[in-house]
Design an enzyme around this catalytic site. Structure first.
Site: not given
Ligand code: 3HC
Length: 286
Positions: A121, A154
């Site tokens: 990262s 990325e």
């Molecule tokens: N595999 C499959 N499905 C998954 C999953 C996984 N690992 N994680 C979540 N889901 C599914 C859930 O089952 C749910 O399905 P449904 O809506 O049909 O019930 C759906 O995704 C939505 O999950 P939740 O209802 O639990 O929660 P959210 O609506 O908040 O969605 C999220 C979860 C997709 C993680 C959303 O909150 C999101 O996009 N968050 C931001 C994530 C982000 O910014 N990531 C980048 C982080 S920075 C990074 O990674 C870089 C590093 O270098 C630090």
């Protein structure tokens, strides 16, 4: 690279198992590598759990899931696990020394044509490439968490990464259904250079009493249409990872605007790492 690749993924943690899942989902043969059978079992169980969610949502059949899982093998010996790889994606924790050691092994054990990618990262791809005799085949493939859902890869071009490696990696990422953003090799690349100052600023806002954790998250989530507020996102990413990346940005760019909020650092020192430790800005029970 041919259509079906042999892909070795090093590290069965959250990022590694997500990356393995996506490659297997798109028909590639995957070997997931970690130091212990226990870590591998946890990684494969996480993949099965994620795939089960797609079955529940009727986005995949159980038969498709079984085929995906059948394409994933495991290994505890890195040299053996990469011996037939066309592509290796390293996704271990953020330690420059550990990554350098791994890339030295990859250089010795992976076939000469193999592309060696790091999911780092924030650590310099140019530096990691120095551990190998094929720096032109070393590249950054920075996936986002949760890997199966997040569209971005990325791609980071090190100082000596060849155009051929870059083009192959772009094509491969797009074939995984991902959207590519290309970054030059500067500390934090693009995603974390922009995300982490927001997270540390949110922690400063909390520390200085500008708002409660809920207010800060609500304002950013509903005011800027982010899926999660910055404090919730920090818990999700891991507060230790946020501190680590902020330190890389601060050291590498020498600009005080990247300074880590003391509250964030204090929480990490107290073992409050976010979702993975059960407590961060919020509590997550067991
Ligand atoms: N595999 C499959 N499905 C998954 C999953 C996984 N690992 N994680 C979540 N889901 C599914 C859930 O089952 C749910 O399905 P449904 O809506 O049909 O019930 C759906 O995704 C939505 O999950 P939740 O209802 O639990 O929660 P959210 O609506 O908040 O969605 C999220 C979860 C997709 C993680 C959303 O909150 C999101 O996009 N968050 C931001 C994530 C982000 O910014 N990531 C980048 C982080 S920075 C990074 O990674 C870089 C590093 O270098 C630090």
């Amino acid at each position: 690279m041919s259509d079906t690749l042999n892909v070795s993924v090093i590290g069965a943690g959250t990022m590694g198992n997500g990356i393995a899942q996506v490659f297997a989902d798109f028909g590639h043969n995957v070997i997931l590598i970690d130091l212990s059978e226990e870590s591998l079992d946890r990684g494969v169980a996480a993949i099965a759990k994620s795939l089960a969610r797609f079955v529940k949502k009727e986005k995949k059949t159980q038969e498709e899931v079984d085929q995906i899982l059948a394409r994933i093998g495991t290994a505890t010996d890195t040299s053996a696990g990469v011996a037939h790889a066309d592509l290796v994606v390293e996704a271990v924790f953020e330690s420059e020394q550990v990554k350098m050691d791994i890339f030295r092994t990859l250089d010795e054990s992976a076939p000469p044509h193999a592309v060696l990618a790091s999911n780092t990262s924030s650590i310099s791809i140019t530096k990691i490439a120095n551990a190998t005799k094929r720096p032109e085949q070393v590249i950054g493939m920075h996936f986002m968490n949760p890997v199966p859902l997040m569209k971005l890869v990325e791609i980071i071009k090190g100082e000596r990464t060849s155009d051929e490696t870059l083009e192959k990696t772009i094509a491969l990422s797009e074939n995984l259904g991902k959207v590519v953003g290309i970054a030059e090799d500067y500390p934090g690349f693009i995603a974390n250079r922009i995300l982490m100052p927001m997270i540390t600023e949110a922690a400063f806002a909390l520390m200085e009493g500008v708002g409660t954790r809920e207010s800060i998250d609500t304002v950013m989530k509903f005011g800027c249409n982010f899926p999660m507020g910055p404090l919730t996102l920090a818990d999700f990413v891991g507060l230790d990872i946020c501190v680590n990346i902020l330190d890389v940005l601060h050291d590498g760019l020498g600009d005080p605007k990247y300074r880590c909020c003391p509250l964030l650092r204090r929480m990490v020192e107290a073992g409050k790492l976010g979702v993975k430790s059960g407590e961060g800005f919020y509590s997550y029970g067991d």
